[in-house]
Design an enzyme around this catalytic site. Sequence first.
Site, PDB file in Angstrom:
ATOM      1  N   GLU A  31     -86.388 -18.200  23.202  1.00 51.27           N
ATOM      2  CA  GLU A  31     -85.654 -16.951  23.383  1.00 51.27           C
ATOM      3  C   GLU A  31     -86.264 -15.745  22.664  1.00 51.27           C
ATOM      4  O   GLU A  31     -86.132 -14.625  23.140  1.00 51.27           O
ATOM      5  CB  GLU A  31     -84.207 -17.152  22.900  1.00 51.27           C
ATOM      6  N   SER A  63     -29.809 -55.500  22.954  1.00 52.35           N
ATOM      7  CA  SER A  63     -29.513 -56.244  21.732  1.00 52.35           C
ATOM      8  C   SER A  63     -30.395 -55.851  20.550  1.00 52.35           C
ATOM      9  O   SER A  63     -30.119 -56.257  19.422  1.00 52.35           O
ATOM     10  CB  SER A  63     -29.657 -57.749  21.989  1.00 52.35           C
TER      11      SER A  63
END
Length: 806
Positions: free
Chosen positions: A91, A458
């Site tokens: 770059e 239960s």
Amino acid sequence: MVKIAERWFVMAGVALLGAIALAGLVVTVYAAWLFHDLPDASELADYRPATATRVYAGDGTLIGEFSDERRIYVSYEQIPEPVVEAFLAAEDRNFFSHGGVDVSGLGRAMFKNVFNAVSGRRLEGGSTITQQVAKNVLLTNESSINRKVKEAILANRLEATLSKQQILELYLNEIFLGYRSYGVAAAAYNYFGKSLDQLTPDEAAFLAALPKGPNNYHPKRHPAAAKGRRDWVLGEMAQNGFLTEEQMQQARARPLVTQDAPRRAQYADADFFVEEARRQAIARFGREEVNRGGYYMRTTLDPELQSAARDALMKGLENYDRRHGWRGAWGTTDFAEGWQAKALDQTRPPERRAWQAAAIESVAGNNVRIRTARDGNTGSLIAEDAAWANANRPLKRGDLIFVEARGGQFALKQVPAVNGAMVAIEPQSGRVLAMVGGYSHSLSSFNRATQAERQPGSAFKPFVYATALEGDYTPASIVLDAPISFAGGPNGTRWSPENYSREYYGPQTLRRGLELSRNVMTVRLAQAVGMKNVVDLSKRMGVSDTLQPNLSVSLGAGETTPYRLTAAYAAFVNGGRRVDPYLIEMVQDRDGETIFRADDRACRGCDRAFSGQESPKLEQRGEQVIDPITAYQISSMLEGVVQRGTAASARGLGRWVGGKTGTTNEYRSAWFVGFSSDIVVGVFIGFDDNRPLGSGETGATGPVPVFNDFMQVALRKRPARPFVRPKNAVFRTVNGIEEAFRPGTERRREEQAPRPQVPTGPQNYNDILRREEEEAAGLPPSTAPTPPTTPPPAKKEPAEDLSGLY
């Protein structure tokens, strides 16, 4: 003539001065217009880009990420040199020598842009890294002369405000690199599953190849272009002296291998847990902070237990599905060209990673040939699986199915229609060690552990018994098991709760009533102690905030979630304290400051230097909601449920493991909440639309095996140990079992009563006790002596109670 010439020169001079003045005015106006909205470059000194919150398990395993933009911010010092060099080569090779604008590079770009403008092509940037920072952070992405001028001006200002290292740090953290990645650290993880310091030069070069157009160099869609651009960057690195010629050639020779898709974490078994942690984090900190704040979040998750929980629940749901038959293919194909791709598009990848989509090529009885869709492998189904399917919905050519390779053949698989949940909690602290909210998060993100309100059946009974033990009852107290009815049943009838066996066994101890889950005993006990007291205690323990004081609630007709019910059971294990479960242990902001800690207990003396004094003691977590003796009594009685009762199939886990099964009316929900001293586990199985599971699908049938599979892993890490005996409890042996009593209650006459010997049915009491134990253990009828006084009764179903309104 001279005068005319002089006049002409004067007029020309005036015109020139006017033109210059006009030009100056134009330039001034343009500059004023251009700079009126130019941002302040000094803002970047404190710039904080949106950063992902990363989520970790208790052992440091990355398990998830929350973000609008997937970015992991790293300082310049944390970025390895090869990564920096790769981006400089690709770059801005002169980055460390120019003042923000590279004149030579800009000149080349301007020369090309003359032709680009004529041909209508996009203008080339020629931008330095500094200019890209100015554009990405401070400007828009438009392509115009005005923006380029602003970019150049801001670049100069940035160079005057920030150091080169700061500018490069901003660039490498801000830039978009495809694969949902912002910044190099996120890209390294998403493309290669690595941290920055693990990247090889060729991998760093590939990342540096992406800023010019991530989609153009997508490694899966455009592999040749991606590798070509990578190799170009490697050449630039060598040309700039960052690599030797030999290193460059070696790097170019390596294939470009990336992950198939970006992943938030390599560990993928905790989707439901991570999503619940996200919801809780947003509720505490706000969505903006969680998704953009860059937090470090450590959770309570134990990855080994989480994987075990996920596998155990999936296996349990698949086993249920297997018991209820083959439902048919999930699609069909005519084997036309491209059928494999179409088949793969018709369904999501199965949650079981070893499963493959396949098509049936031929069927001859139970000899079934298949071909897999992804790789084209052929083989035959296991004959037993083919017979299982053919017994319900016969297989035929073109059926699309799931298979799993096994021993040279393929096993037939189907995604269960039933669902469920599982949660594991540390009872002393409330830390959630594992959570699975369903069979597949990709198929349904609804978390049945925290969001599904269902009747516990239960599994609620221990809270009734705890209420009694908090009063005048003991585990040896006697309650009558005999028919009973009440007004207020459906359609004006009377409500007459029944035992699962439809038989009644006369006077029995509380222990025996809970171990064998006797419905009628539970209702009588609830009536005696008062349902208001039962509901009040249940609320204090955290079961639910909406229970009503109706007798049917004593049999589990109220609603709660697996998450809350499991947490409430923790009090039976930890000495009677309610601990609120939690998933998030600690949160730090992006600067490393701790902004949340779940354990907020004060530690007196922890900040003092050690000089031989006694170590500081932290207060125990949680509010005391039941007496420690009551907690021990219930945990001991629930151990009896495993050793002698409805959960006897968990007996193989050894001593000091307890729990309670639960099954609701018409078998709509099946539960088991079990525990050792160091972990409490809740398992729920049921359809999302609450339709019946089918006859015999009790808590012992489905959830208990899931619990067993999970605990075999959990007990390796946390071996079972005796439940902590309360210091002030009095212990006496009753009916061969050591029971705990509050001081003074052990001498009551009714608690010393011998076993009742009265006939309570067609057999004597000892026969009944033996049969109950055999049924709970899943054994065939006993051939022992003591013949019955009447012919033996018909075989009963497992000794598990149903509950509800009728």
